[in-house]
Design an enzyme around this catalytic site. Structure first.
Site, PDB file in Angstrom:
ATOM      1  N   GLY A 141      -1.471  17.174  -2.358  1.00 27.65           N
ATOM      2  CA  GLY A 141      -2.241  17.190  -1.114  1.00 27.65           C
ATOM      3  C   GLY A 141      -2.895  15.855  -0.852  1.00 27.65           C
ATOM      4  O   GLY A 141      -2.544  14.841  -1.441  1.00 27.65           O
ATOM      5  N   ARG A 164       6.738   2.839 -23.228  1.00 24.90           N
ATOM      6  CA  ARG A 164       7.140   2.502 -21.858  1.00 24.90           C
ATOM      7  C   ARG A 164       7.361   3.730 -20.968  1.00 24.90           C
ATOM      8  O   ARG A 164       8.022   3.656 -19.961  1.00 24.90           O
ATOM      9  CB  ARG A 164       8.415   1.629 -21.886  1.00 24.90           C
ATOM     10  CG  ARG A 164       8.122   0.177 -22.249  1.00 24.90           C
ATOM     11  CD  ARG A 164       9.364  -0.636 -22.455  1.00 24.90           C
ATOM     12  NE  ARG A 164      10.141  -0.178 -23.590  1.00 24.90           N
ATOM     13  CZ  ARG A 164       9.824  -0.410 -24.871  1.00 24.90           C
ATOM     14  NH1 ARG A 164       8.764  -1.112 -25.168  1.00 24.90           N
ATOM     15  NH2 ARG A 164      10.585   0.060 -25.842  1.00 24.90           N
ATOM     16  N   CYS A 224      -2.872  10.899   1.573  1.00 28.30           N
ATOM     17  CA  CYS A 224      -2.243   9.633   1.176  1.00 28.30           C
ATOM     18  C   CYS A 224      -0.893   9.876   0.532  1.00 28.30           C
ATOM     19  O   CYS A 224       0.139   9.553   1.096  1.00 28.30           O
ATOM     20  CB  CYS A 224      -3.156   8.913   0.209  1.00 28.30           C
ATOM     21  SG  CYS A 224      -4.836   8.803   0.844  1.00 28.30           S
ATOM     22  N   LYS A 261       0.828  -1.208   0.000  1.00 29.84           N
ATOM     23  CA  LYS A 261       0.000   0.000   0.000  1.00 29.84           C
ATOM     24  C   LYS A 261       0.871   1.270   0.000  1.00 29.84           C
ATOM     25  O   LYS A 261       0.642   2.201  -0.779  1.00 29.84           O
ATOM     26  CB  LYS A 261      -0.901  -0.025   1.242  1.00 29.84           C
ATOM     27  CG  LYS A 261      -1.532   1.274   1.619  1.00 29.84           C
ATOM     28  CD  LYS A 261      -2.643   1.647   0.673  1.00 29.84           C
ATOM     29  CE  LYS A 261      -3.031   3.090   0.851  1.00 29.84           C
ATOM     30  NZ  LYS A 261      -4.232   3.451   0.163  1.00 29.84           N
ATOM     31  N   ASN A 282       1.530   4.336  -3.253  1.00 31.94           N
ATOM     32  CA  ASN A 282       1.413   5.794  -3.127  1.00 31.94           C
ATOM     33  C   ASN A 282       2.764   6.480  -3.311  1.00 31.94           C
ATOM     34  O   ASN A 282       2.850   7.594  -3.819  1.00 31.94           O
ATOM     35  CB  ASN A 282       0.784   6.163  -1.783  1.00 31.94           C
ATOM     36  CG  ASN A 282      -0.733   5.983  -1.819  1.00 31.94           C
ATOM     37  OD1 ASN A 282      -1.318   5.808  -2.893  1.00 31.94           O
ATOM     38  ND2 ASN A 282      -1.365   6.018  -0.671  1.00 31.94           N
TER      39      ASN A 282
HETATM   40  N1  SAJ Z   1      -1.396  15.235  -8.522  1.00 29.18           N
HETATM   41  C1  SAJ Z   1      -0.452  15.913  -9.310  1.00 29.18           C
HETATM   42  N2  SAJ Z   1      -0.165  15.436 -10.555  1.00 29.18           N
HETATM   43  C2  SAJ Z   1      -0.770  14.320 -11.055  1.00 29.18           C
HETATM   44  C3  SAJ Z   1      -1.702  13.616 -10.257  1.00 29.18           C
HETATM   45  C4  SAJ Z   1      -1.991  14.094  -8.977  1.00 29.18           C
HETATM   46  O1  SAJ Z   1       0.118  16.932  -8.887  1.00 29.18           O
HETATM   47  O2  SAJ Z   1      -0.470  13.958 -12.203  1.00 29.18           O
HETATM   48  C5  SAJ Z   1      -1.735  15.721  -7.166  1.00 29.18           C
HETATM   49  C6  SAJ Z   1      -3.245  15.975  -6.984  1.00 29.18           C
HETATM   50  O3  SAJ Z   1      -3.617  17.244  -7.457  1.00 29.18           O
HETATM   51  C7  SAJ Z   1      -3.386  15.835  -5.475  1.00 29.18           C
HETATM   52  C8  SAJ Z   1      -2.345  14.768  -5.122  1.00 29.18           C
HETATM   53  O4  SAJ Z   1      -1.469  14.690  -6.232  1.00 29.18           O
HETATM   54  O5  SAJ Z   1      -3.054  17.038  -4.806  1.00 29.18           O
HETATM   55  C9  SAJ Z   1      -2.897  13.396  -4.830  1.00 29.18           C
HETATM   56  O6  SAJ Z   1      -3.988  13.112  -5.675  1.00 29.18           O
HETATM   57  P1  SAJ Z   1      -4.201  11.733  -6.449  1.00 29.18           P
HETATM   58  O7  SAJ Z   1      -5.421  11.885  -7.271  1.00 29.18           O
HETATM   59  O8  SAJ Z   1      -2.968  11.334  -7.141  1.00 29.18           O
HETATM   60  O9  SAJ Z   1      -4.364  10.651  -5.279  1.00 29.18           O
HETATM   61  P2  SAJ Z   1      -5.208  10.567  -3.906  1.00 29.18           P
HETATM   62  O10 SAJ Z   1      -4.327  11.028  -2.797  1.00 29.18           O
HETATM   63  O11 SAJ Z   1      -6.549  11.198  -4.018  1.00 29.18           O
HETATM   64  O12 SAJ Z   1      -5.432   8.984  -3.802  1.00 29.18           O
HETATM   65  C10 SAJ Z   1      -4.300   8.119  -3.744  1.00 29.18           C
HETATM   66  C11 SAJ Z   1      -4.489   6.967  -4.733  1.00 29.18           C
HETATM   67  N3  SAJ Z   1      -3.243   6.199  -4.858  1.00 29.18           N
HETATM   68  C12 SAJ Z   1      -2.699   5.903  -6.059  1.00 29.18           C
HETATM   69  O13 SAJ Z   1      -3.185   6.267  -7.112  1.00 29.18           O
HETATM   70  C13 SAJ Z   1      -1.455   5.078  -6.056  1.00 29.18           C
HETATM   71  C14 SAJ Z   1      -5.623   6.062  -4.271  1.00 29.18           C
HETATM   72  O14 SAJ Z   1      -5.723   4.932  -5.109  1.00 29.18           O
HETATM   73  C15 SAJ Z   1      -5.389   5.603  -2.828  1.00 29.18           C
HETATM   74  O15 SAJ Z   1      -6.462   4.818  -2.338  1.00 29.18           O
HETATM   75  C16 SAJ Z   1      -5.309   6.860  -1.968  1.00 29.18           C
HETATM   76  O16 SAJ Z   1      -4.183   7.633  -2.414  1.00 29.18           O
HETATM   77  C17 SAJ Z   1      -5.105   6.425  -0.502  1.00 29.18           C
HETATM   78  O17 SAJ Z   1      -6.097   6.418   0.256  1.00 29.18           O
HETATM   79  O18 SAJ Z   1      -4.001   5.994  -0.148  1.00 29.18           O
END
Ligand code: SAJ
Length: 406
Positions: free
Chosen positions: A252, A241, A255, A201, A205
């Site tokens: 933010g 790839r 997670c 897990k 992340n």
């Molecule tokens: N973000 C970027 N660039 C991107 C993608 C996201 O800057 O290309 C930023 C977003 O704006 C946000 C942050 O990253 O501020 C996190 O957002 P996110 O949509 O990537 O993820 P979370 O935190 O909402 O959810 C994640 C997910 N983990 C993965 O994709 C590996 C989700 O599947 C997990 O269940 C969740 O964390 C958790 O609970 O751990």
């Protein structure tokens, strides 16, 4: 019957999903207000499809209480905060929930921990507590770790379709819990050991955090020499790839901005790339603030209170502000003695910060420069209202002439 402990962003949707798929469920939360609201038929947060799921679960007979139940299966989804200085997970809520479970659980009960924990937490913090209370793990009480992977904004779909990991000491118990989740989960469910499930897990992340940090670093390199980072990433991603994520104003949520620190906290001399990636991501709100000043200078704009941040949540189309880049930027702003930035977010109804607006038109009439912090669909829909403003688009969603980027 399953007793789900902790009715937040993860526990509640899981409880609703189980209940609406024929499992008898009681939801427990120590917060009376949450229990009262749910018992009165009022959902506690917004999420695509959650109201319908809530109604289905109520019809199927789910109930909510502050009391722990005597039953054979518990699912614990309480928060696991982390200490910002030591970078280590604080398992206090999990430990306290386990203790409360043990005060009512019959012998042989299964305790499933869904909360994200750093690898080794169950060995270090949960097993000793069980033993201290006179129970034998694996005999009197069975431990399982079933970390959740759903993404806010698409929780209901992902609960149904994501693959899952079940970590258990005992294979047969793992298979039993797999059956429970299979009542609603259509994805593949892998049964493994607890340590592997914990690590998996956090690693997922961390992978995403490092990839975003790479994109953020590219954005800085491209800014330095006037190159278009979005076009460069788009073309690179056409390679079979390569899959680079998008740069942004920061990372933010509870997670991706938190979990990788567990590895840095536990393995400081080994987790070098992860450490540097997290610092890069955490530095983005400051980088955006520097860009704001630079663009203000370029346009002869002197008053920071004529600058507005559009978006306060940690990501698009959710009402969750935990660790949000906008909040981080506002903290930086206070440190830079540059009070007065204005803020608007269509998803936030309550007053959370100074100079916050609840009407887009009022917000826009009080600012000359708009900083797009979040990819809310509503922002794209209102794009035409932004024309005439100086725009810093940190999410690359505005299709207007003369827009600045990070
Ligand atoms: N973000 C970027 N660039 C991107 C993608 C996201 O800057 O290309 C930023 C977003 O704006 C946000 C942050 O990253 O501020 C996190 O957002 P996110 O949509 O990537 O993820 P979370 O935190 O909402 O959810 C994640 C997910 N983990 C993965 O994709 C590996 C989700 O599947 C997990 O269940 C969740 O964390 C958790 O609970 O751990």
């Amino acid at each position: 019957m399953v007793n789900v402990i902790g009715l937040g962003y993860i526990g509640l949707p899981t409880a609703l999903m189980l209940a609406s798929h024929g499992v008898e469920v009681v939801g427990t939360d120590y917060n009376e207000k949450v229990v009262q609201s749910l018992s009165a038929g009022r959902m506690t947060f917004k999420e695509e499809g959650i109201e319908e799921l809530f109604c289905a679960a109520l019809e199927a007979g789910i109930t909510f209480t502050t009391d722990y139940q005597k039953t054979d299966t518990y699912i614990i989804s309480v928060p696991t905060p982390y200490d910002k200085f030591s970078k280590k997970v604080d398992p206090a809520y999990v430990v306290s929930a386990v203790k409360s479970v043990l005060s009512v659980a019959p012998k042989g009960a299964v305790v499933v921990i869904e909360s994200t924990i750093s690898p080794g937490t169950i060995d270090k913090s949960v097993r000793p507590v069980i033993e201290e209370l006179g129970f034998k793990p694996g005999k009197d009480i069975h431990l399982v770790h079933a970390p959740e992977r759903i993404i806010p904004g698409n929780m209901v779909y992902e609960l149904l379709h994501n693959n899952r990991t079940i970590g258990a000491d005992d294979r047969e118990v793992g298979e039993r819990i797999k059956e429970l989740y299979a009542s609603f989960c259509q994805g593949e469910i892998v049964v493994t050991d607890i340590r592997t499930a914990e690590m998996t897990k956090v690693v997922e992340n961390t992978f995403r955090a490092v990839n975003i940090a790479f994109a953020n670093e590219l954005a800085k390199i491209c800014r330095h020499d006037g190159m278009d980072v979005y076009e460069i990433i788009r073309i690179c991603n056409m390679h079979p790839r390569v899959n680079i994520l998008q740069p942004g104003p920061g990372v933010g949520g509870h997670c991706i901005s938190v979990d990788p620190w567990f590895l840095v906290g536990d393995y400081p001399s080994l987790a070098k790339v992860i450490d540097e990636s997290m610092r890069t991501n955490d530095g983005m709100p400051d980088f955006v603030l520097e860009r704001v000043y630079e663009i203000m200078r370029e346009n002869g704009l002197k008053d920071i209170s004529r600058v507005g941040l559009y978006g306060l949540t940690y990501k698009e189309n959710v009402d969750d502000v935990r660790e949000s880049p906008t909040l981080q930027l506002l903290e930086s702003q206070a440190r830079h003695l540059a009070d007065g930035l204005k803020v608007y977010d269509p998803f936030i109804e309550e007053d959370l910060v100074d100079n916050q607006y609840h009407s887009l038109d009022d917000f826009l009439s009080d600012v000359d420069m708009v900083v797009i912090m979040v990819k809310h669909t509503q922002i794209k829909e209102n794009m035409r209202k932004l024309s005439g403003k100086i725009i810093l688009d940190c999410q690359n969603i505005i299709d207007l002439p003369n827009v600045y980027h990070i």
